[in-house]
Design a protein around this motif. Structure first.
Motif, PDB file in Angstrom:
ATOM      1  N   LEU A  92       0.752  -1.234   0.056  1.00 12.54           N
ATOM      2  CA  LEU A  92      -0.128   0.053   0.067  1.00 12.54           C
ATOM      3  C   LEU A  92       0.904   1.429   0.108  1.00 12.54           C
ATOM      4  O   LEU A  92       0.635   2.192   0.672  1.00 12.54           O
ATOM      5  CB  LEU A  92      -0.996  -0.095   1.225  1.00 12.54           C
ATOM      6  CG  LEU A  92      -2.202  -0.634   1.092  1.00 12.54           C
ATOM      7  CD1 LEU A  92      -2.929  -0.871   2.416  1.00 12.54           C
ATOM      8  CD2 LEU A  92      -3.139  -0.616  -0.073  1.00 12.54           C
ATOM      9  N   ASN A  93       1.666   1.432  -0.821  1.00 12.42           N
ATOM     10  CA  ASN A  93       2.695   2.469  -0.952  1.00 12.42           C
ATOM     11  C   ASN A  93       2.783   2.692  -2.465  1.00 12.42           C
ATOM     12  O   ASN A  93       3.883   2.656  -3.218  1.00 12.42           O
ATOM     13  CB  ASN A  93       3.946   1.981  -0.533  1.00 12.42           C
ATOM     14  CG  ASN A  93       4.949   3.526  -0.276  1.00 12.42           C
ATOM     15  OD1 ASN A  93       4.385   4.455  -0.446  1.00 12.42           O
ATOM     16  ND2 ASN A  93       6.079   3.258  -0.148  1.00 12.42           N
ATOM     17  N   PRO A  94       1.705   3.208  -3.356  1.00  9.75           N
ATOM     18  CA  PRO A  94       1.768   3.395  -4.633  1.00  9.75           C
ATOM     19  C   PRO A  94       2.783   4.695  -5.171  1.00  9.75           C
ATOM     20  O   PRO A  94       2.967   4.530  -6.120  1.00  9.75           O
ATOM     21  CB  PRO A  94       0.336   3.464  -4.926  1.00  9.75           C
ATOM     22  CG  PRO A  94      -0.489   4.296  -3.723  1.00  9.75           C
ATOM     23  CD  PRO A  94       0.410   3.449  -2.894  1.00  9.75           C
ATOM     24  N   ASP A  95       2.721   5.475  -4.209  1.00 12.75           N
ATOM     25  CA  ASP A  95       3.670   6.804  -4.521  1.00 12.75           C
ATOM     26  C   ASP A  95       5.338   6.398  -4.164  1.00 12.75           C
ATOM     27  O   ASP A  95       5.968   7.487  -4.436  1.00 12.75           O
ATOM     28  CB  ASP A  95       3.199   7.932  -3.867  1.00 12.75           C
ATOM     29  CG  ASP A  95       1.739   8.217  -4.397  1.00 12.75           C
ATOM     30  OD1 ASP A  95       1.555   7.919  -5.396  1.00 12.75           O
ATOM     31  OD2 ASP A  95       0.984   8.886  -3.509  1.00 12.75           O
ATOM     32  N   ASN A  96       5.508   5.240  -3.757  1.00  5.03           N
ATOM     33  CA  ASN A  96       6.858   5.135  -3.340  1.00  5.03           C
ATOM     34  C   ASN A  96       7.534   5.849  -2.384  1.00  5.03           C
ATOM     35  O   ASN A  96       8.551   6.199  -2.503  1.00  5.03           O
ATOM     36  CB  ASN A  96       7.772   4.794  -4.666  1.00  5.03           C
ATOM     37  CG  ASN A  96       7.318   3.656  -5.588  1.00  5.03           C
ATOM     38  OD1 ASN A  96       6.977   2.661  -5.048  1.00  5.03           O
ATOM     39  ND2 ASN A  96       7.158   4.148  -6.882  1.00  5.03           N
ATOM     40  N   ASN A  97       6.659   6.309  -1.304  1.00  2.59           N
ATOM     41  CA  ASN A  97       7.176   6.974  -0.350  1.00  2.59           C
ATOM     42  C   ASN A  97       8.274   6.333   0.542  1.00  2.59           C
ATOM     43  O   ASN A  97       8.102   5.132   0.897  1.00  2.59           O
ATOM     44  CB  ASN A  97       6.096   7.498   0.686  1.00  2.59           C
ATOM     45  CG  ASN A  97       5.264   8.640  -0.002  1.00  2.59           C
ATOM     46  OD1 ASN A  97       5.544   9.211  -1.159  1.00  2.59           O
ATOM     47  ND2 ASN A  97       4.012   8.677   0.447  1.00  2.59           N
ATOM     48  N   SER A 125       3.977  13.185   1.208  1.00  4.20           N
ATOM     49  CA  SER A 125       5.260  12.382   0.949  1.00  4.20           C
ATOM     50  C   SER A 125       5.915  11.687   2.164  1.00  4.20           C
ATOM     51  O   SER A 125       6.959  10.918   1.839  1.00  4.20           O
ATOM     52  CB  SER A 125       6.382  13.609   0.267  1.00  4.20           C
ATOM     53  OG  SER A 125       6.650  14.528   1.085  1.00  4.20           O
ATOM     54  N   GLY A 126       5.495  12.031   3.135  1.00  4.03           N
ATOM     55  CA  GLY A 126       6.129  11.468   4.254  1.00  4.03           C
ATOM     56  C   GLY A 126       5.514   9.904   4.753  1.00  4.03           C
ATOM     57  O   GLY A 126       6.574   9.223   5.409  1.00  4.03           O
ATOM     58  N   VAL A 127       4.429   9.769   4.519  1.00  3.23           N
ATOM     59  CA  VAL A 127       3.831   8.138   4.715  1.00  3.23           C
ATOM     60  C   VAL A 127       3.251   7.633   3.575  1.00  3.23           C
ATOM     61  O   VAL A 127       2.723   8.275   2.602  1.00  3.23           O
ATOM     62  CB  VAL A 127       3.080   8.434   5.995  1.00  3.23           C
ATOM     63  CG1 VAL A 127       3.631   8.804   7.119  1.00  3.23           C
ATOM     64  CG2 VAL A 127       1.871   9.391   5.644  1.00  3.23           C
ATOM     65  N   SER A 128       3.110   6.339   3.528  1.00  7.23           N
ATOM     66  CA  SER A 128       2.506   5.482   2.828  1.00  7.23           C
ATOM     67  C   SER A 128       0.695   5.283   3.059  1.00  7.23           C
ATOM     68  O   SER A 128       0.712   5.729   4.351  1.00  7.23           O
ATOM     69  CB  SER A 128       2.930   3.939   2.751  1.00  7.23           C
ATOM     70  OG  SER A 128       2.948   3.214   3.791  1.00  7.23           O
ATOM     71  N   TYR A 129       0.187   4.632   2.240  1.00  8.65           N
ATOM     72  CA  TYR A 129      -1.356   4.456   2.539  1.00  8.65           C
ATOM     73  C   TYR A 129      -1.329   3.460   3.821  1.00  8.65           C
ATOM     74  O   TYR A 129      -2.190   3.630   4.727  1.00  8.65           O
ATOM     75  CB  TYR A 129      -2.090   3.842   1.444  1.00  8.65           C
ATOM     76  CG  TYR A 129      -2.409   4.914   0.265  1.00  8.65           C
ATOM     77  CD1 TYR A 129      -1.817   6.295   0.389  1.00  8.65           C
ATOM     78  CD2 TYR A 129      -2.801   4.685  -0.997  1.00  8.65           C
ATOM     79  CE1 TYR A 129      -2.134   7.302  -0.381  1.00  8.65           C
ATOM     80  CE2 TYR A 129      -2.921   5.394  -1.981  1.00  8.65           C
ATOM     81  CZ  TYR A 129      -2.959   7.023  -1.984  1.00  8.65           C
ATOM     82  OH  TYR A 129      -2.934   7.889  -2.670  1.00  8.65           O
ATOM     83  N   VAL A 216      -1.190  15.285  -8.365  1.00 12.17           N
ATOM     84  CA  VAL A 216      -1.742  15.739  -7.216  1.00 12.17           C
ATOM     85  C   VAL A 216      -2.129  14.631  -6.440  1.00 12.17           C
ATOM     86  O   VAL A 216      -2.707  13.603  -6.766  1.00 12.17           O
ATOM     87  CB  VAL A 216      -3.406  16.431  -7.726  1.00 12.17           C
ATOM     88  CG1 VAL A 216      -4.042  16.604  -6.480  1.00 12.17           C
ATOM     89  CG2 VAL A 216      -3.337  17.641  -8.629  1.00 12.17           C
ATOM     90  N   SER A 217      -1.702  14.625  -5.171  1.00 10.83           N
ATOM     91  CA  SER A 217      -1.829  13.475  -4.162  1.00 10.83           C
ATOM     92  C   SER A 217      -3.425  13.420  -3.742  1.00 10.83           C
ATOM     93  O   SER A 217      -4.224  14.274  -3.584  1.00 10.83           O
ATOM     94  CB  SER A 217      -1.117  13.689  -2.872  1.00 10.83           C
ATOM     95  OG  SER A 217       0.373  13.894  -3.303  1.00 10.83           O
ATOM     96  N   ARG A 218      -3.708  11.948  -3.453  1.00 11.58           N
ATOM     97  CA  ARG A 218      -4.973  11.659  -3.161  1.00 11.58           C
ATOM     98  C   ARG A 218      -4.868  10.751  -1.968  1.00 11.58           C
ATOM     99  O   ARG A 218      -3.857  10.201  -1.453  1.00 11.58           O
ATOM    100  CB  ARG A 218      -6.004  11.402  -4.179  1.00 11.58           C
ATOM    101  CG  ARG A 218      -5.430  10.515  -5.287  1.00 11.58           C
ATOM    102  CD  ARG A 218      -6.109  10.311  -6.364  1.00 11.58           C
ATOM    103  NE  ARG A 218      -5.505   9.622  -7.458  1.00 11.58           N
ATOM    104  CZ  ARG A 218      -6.283   9.199  -8.584  1.00 11.58           C
ATOM    105  NH1 ARG A 218      -7.435   9.544  -8.638  1.00 11.58           N
ATOM    106  NH2 ARG A 218      -5.574   8.528  -9.485  1.00 11.58           N
ATOM    107  N   GLY A 219      -6.031   9.965  -1.929  1.00 13.20           N
ATOM    108  CA  GLY A 219      -6.011   8.758  -0.940  1.00 13.20           C
ATOM    109  C   GLY A 219      -7.014   8.424  -0.073  1.00 13.20           C
ATOM    110  O   GLY A 219      -8.062   9.265  -0.387  1.00 13.20           O
ATOM    111  N   PRO A 220      -7.038   7.973   1.089  1.00 14.01           N
ATOM    112  CA  PRO A 220      -8.133   7.644   1.737  1.00 14.01           C
ATOM    113  C   PRO A 220      -8.338   8.615   2.633  1.00 14.01           C
ATOM    114  O   PRO A 220      -8.327   8.318   3.975  1.00 14.01           O
ATOM    115  CB  PRO A 220      -7.816   6.180   2.317  1.00 14.01           C
ATOM    116  CG  PRO A 220      -6.491   6.151   2.243  1.00 14.01           C
ATOM    117  CD  PRO A 220      -6.014   6.917   1.197  1.00 14.01           C
ATOM    118  N   ALA A 221      -8.638   9.856   2.320  1.00 11.07           N
ATOM    119  CA  ALA A 221      -8.585  11.053   3.026  1.00 11.07           C
ATOM    120  C   ALA A 221      -9.847  11.097   3.881  1.00 11.07           C
ATOM    121  O   ALA A 221      -9.611  11.714   5.303  1.00 11.07           O
ATOM    122  CB  ALA A 221      -8.154  12.164   2.165  1.00 11.07           C
ATOM    123  N   ALA A 222     -10.884  10.985   3.311  1.00 14.95           N
ATOM    124  CA  ALA A 222     -12.452  11.332   4.040  1.00 14.95           C
ATOM    125  C   ALA A 222     -12.344  10.560   5.292  1.00 14.95           C
ATOM    126  O   ALA A 222     -12.898  11.161   6.496  1.00 14.95           O
ATOM    127  CB  ALA A 222     -13.206  11.029   3.087  1.00 14.95           C
TER     128      ALA A 222
END
Length: 573
Positions: A92-97, A125-129, A216-222
């Motif tokens: 669960l690190n699609p952005d390779n942080n 940029s600091g943490v993965s999903y 643009v960053s996104r993710g399980p934000a809500a």
């Protein structure tokens, strides 16, 4: 501007009105009374206790409560530290942080375990999903721990003479499932339908109106943002926190997020009155807290609306107020209100940059965390206020020549010593840390391993404001708040380790103290109320509690405030 002020007042009043029935519901949950949601949550809770092997009906004394609380938090810390330290190699690190450094992982793990969410990294940029999801789990359970501790205090205050104070795990699970989860779901749905992302896909590539290609960053934000406010956590899914248009897209979401961070602390105060069947006592406590809140929020809002006097001297119009660091979709009035709500309640989320606040606002934000007793975070706000009640009862008893009693129990030397220690610990941690950092910065000390370069390198602003930045960082850590004056370079071993230690001590010792006091008082013989009993549910006693809080805060912190934001205020005049 009148419309902005109307919005502030409306949100505040709606939060109070809704807090009363929610407080009644919370009291029923902790009392074990029947509620509308029993058919939903009873099977879930039975399943949790069955697979964990925990007997939720086993009564615990205060020491057993404390042992369970500290033990489970230690497990969460090591799990979180491991995930953050190796997140670059996990799923669960699609952005390779990348993985965190050991000192940053140490700070972040402690910060989320203790319900502070002080972030020395940027969310994008600091943490993965995977890390975001584990941190979201900690936002639930850290809030649940505080509420479970408050429930034990409620039980100790309600019982006449006993060492049986309920079951920690029962209070904890019910706090998470029956209170935090439903409220978070409501907020998450509101955010989701307002445009906040909820996806496990990585960055999205877009082309702007100018023709620029950006990711643009996104993710399980809500889901993350909902519990960050309901649980008074405050950690930002994105680096700009609730100033980010994905975290807080509109004025409506701004109102929802403000309500979300106010509702549980408000409701817990009313829950105390329903639980003890002493609603008048809860009204007195709420009145004292609200008076303190208004004395902080009114100067802040006025200061932000009036704008920056230095800019005014340049002949530049500030029709909309002090807009540096503010989002134009919100404005200075509600941004100022948010800045005090988030520091008083110890949420720590921001919808504007506190580093750009007017000096008066900065002083009020600092003072809100320094007092740390008006509303407060989930559960722990009651614990902090409980300490001041004990001190006020003792001092009032000495003043009028009566035996200090609270709810039929004598307040003796042992309880007062514990309360005094807890009251002194908060300023000790803040001022000691600030003094150490200020010494190094004043001498431009070469820090070696602790910081790459000399100590002045972590300050982007010299003078009074630079001092305020250091003072704010330790105050935010000690108050379990998490917001910051972001002109400070804090992602380095010195700040990660020192604030991590402050986070650890300032979370658990102030929980240990009230639990011990409540447990000791619960074991004492109950003394029926008589003509000589000091009334603690009156406005006069409320004034006494407020005076004790004000004197302790003023004596402890005024010199530091005078060196920082107050000195900066006079330089702008």
């Amino acid at each position: 501007m009148n419309t902005e002020l109307l919005g502030v007042i409306t949100i505040f009043i709606v939060s109070i009105v809704l807090a009363i029935p929610i407080g009644k519901y919370i009291a029923k949950v902790y009392l074990g009374d029947k509620t509308l949601f029993d058919p939903i949550f009873n099977p879930i809770e039975k399943f949790i206790f069955k697979i964990s092997g925990i007997n939720s009906t086993e009564e615990m004394n205060w020491k057993q409560h404390l042992k369970a609380l500290l033990g489970i938090n230690m497990v969460w810390f090591f799990l979180c530290f491991f995930v953050l330290l190796f997140q670059g190699s996990l799923f669960l690190n699609p952005d390779n942080n990348p993985s965190m450094s050991p000192d940053l992982a140490f700070n972040t793990a402690i910060s989320f375990v203790v319900n502070c969410n002080l972030q020395h990294y940027s969310g994008e940029s600091g943490v993965s999903y995977l890390s975001q999801m584990f941190l979201m789990f900690l936002q639930f359970v850290s809030a649940g721990v505080g509420m479970a501790a408050a429930a034990m205090i409620f039980t100790a205050m309600r019982e006449r003479t006993t060492d049986k104070l309920g079951n920690f795990y029962n209070y904890f699970i019910k706090s998470c499932t029956r209170i935090l989860l439903p409220l978070s779901t409501i907020v998450a749905v509101a955010l989701l339908f307002s445009g906040t992302p909820m996806t496990f896909e990585g960055k999205d590539a877009i082309t702007t109106l100018q023709g620029d290609h950006v990711e643009v960053s996104r993710g399980p934000a809500a889901a993350f943002i909902a519990i960050k406010h309901i649980g008074t956590n405050g950690g930002g899914f994105f680096g700009a926190n609730s100033a980010h248009p994905f975290e807080n897209p509109t004025y409506f979401t701004n109102a929802v997020e403000l309500w979300a961070q106010l509702i549980v602390p408000f409701a817990m105060i009313f829950a105390l009155g329903f639980y003890l069947k002493k609603k008048k006592l809860s009204y007195v406590i709420f009145g004292v807290m609200t008076l303190g809140f208004l004395l902080l929020v009114i100067p802040t809002v006025i200061s932000e609306i009036n704008g920056n006097p230095a800019i005014e001297k340049m002949g530049i119009s500030q029709a909309t107020g002090a807009m540096e660091g503010k989002e134009v979709r919100f404005g200075p009035a509600i941004s100022g209100f948010w800045s005090i709500a988030t520091t008083v309640i110890s949420t720590g989320s921001v919808n504007s940059m506190h580093d750009s606040s007017m000096p008066v606002s900065g002083a009020m934000e600092l003072l809100a965390m320094m007092v740390n007793a008006f509303y407060g975070g989930c559960g722990v706000g009651i614990l902090n206020f409980y300490v001041f009640i004990i001190l006020a009862v003792f001092i009032s008893g000495l003043m009028v020549g009566r035996t200090p009693e609270f709810l039929g129990k004598k307040i003796e030397a042992r309880e007062v010593k514990i309360a005094a220690f807890i009251a002194i610990l908060h300023p000790l941690l803040i001022l000691s840390g600030t003094a150490l950092a200020s010494y190094f910065a004043a001498h431009d000390t070469a820090m070696g391993y602790w910081f790459s370069g000399n100590a002045t390198g972590w300050l982007n602003n010299p003078g009074h404001h630079g001092f305020s930045e250091m003072l704010y960082e330790y105050t935010s850590s000690a108050a379990n708040n998490g917001s910051g004056f972001e002109g400070l370079g804090d992602n380095n071993p010195f700040w990660n380790i020192t604030t991590g230690i402050v986070l650890l001590l300032s979370r658990f010792i102030p929980i240990v103290g009230p639990l011990a006091i409540a447990g000791l008082l619960a074991n004492k013989k109950y003394i029926p109320e008589s003509a000589g009993t000091l009334k603690t549910d009156t406005s006069i006693f409320g004034v006494m509690v407020f005076a004790v809080i004000a004197i302790i805060a003023a004596l402890s912190f005024f010199p530091a405030l005078a060196l920082g934001p107050l000195a900066e205020y006079f330089t702008l005049k």
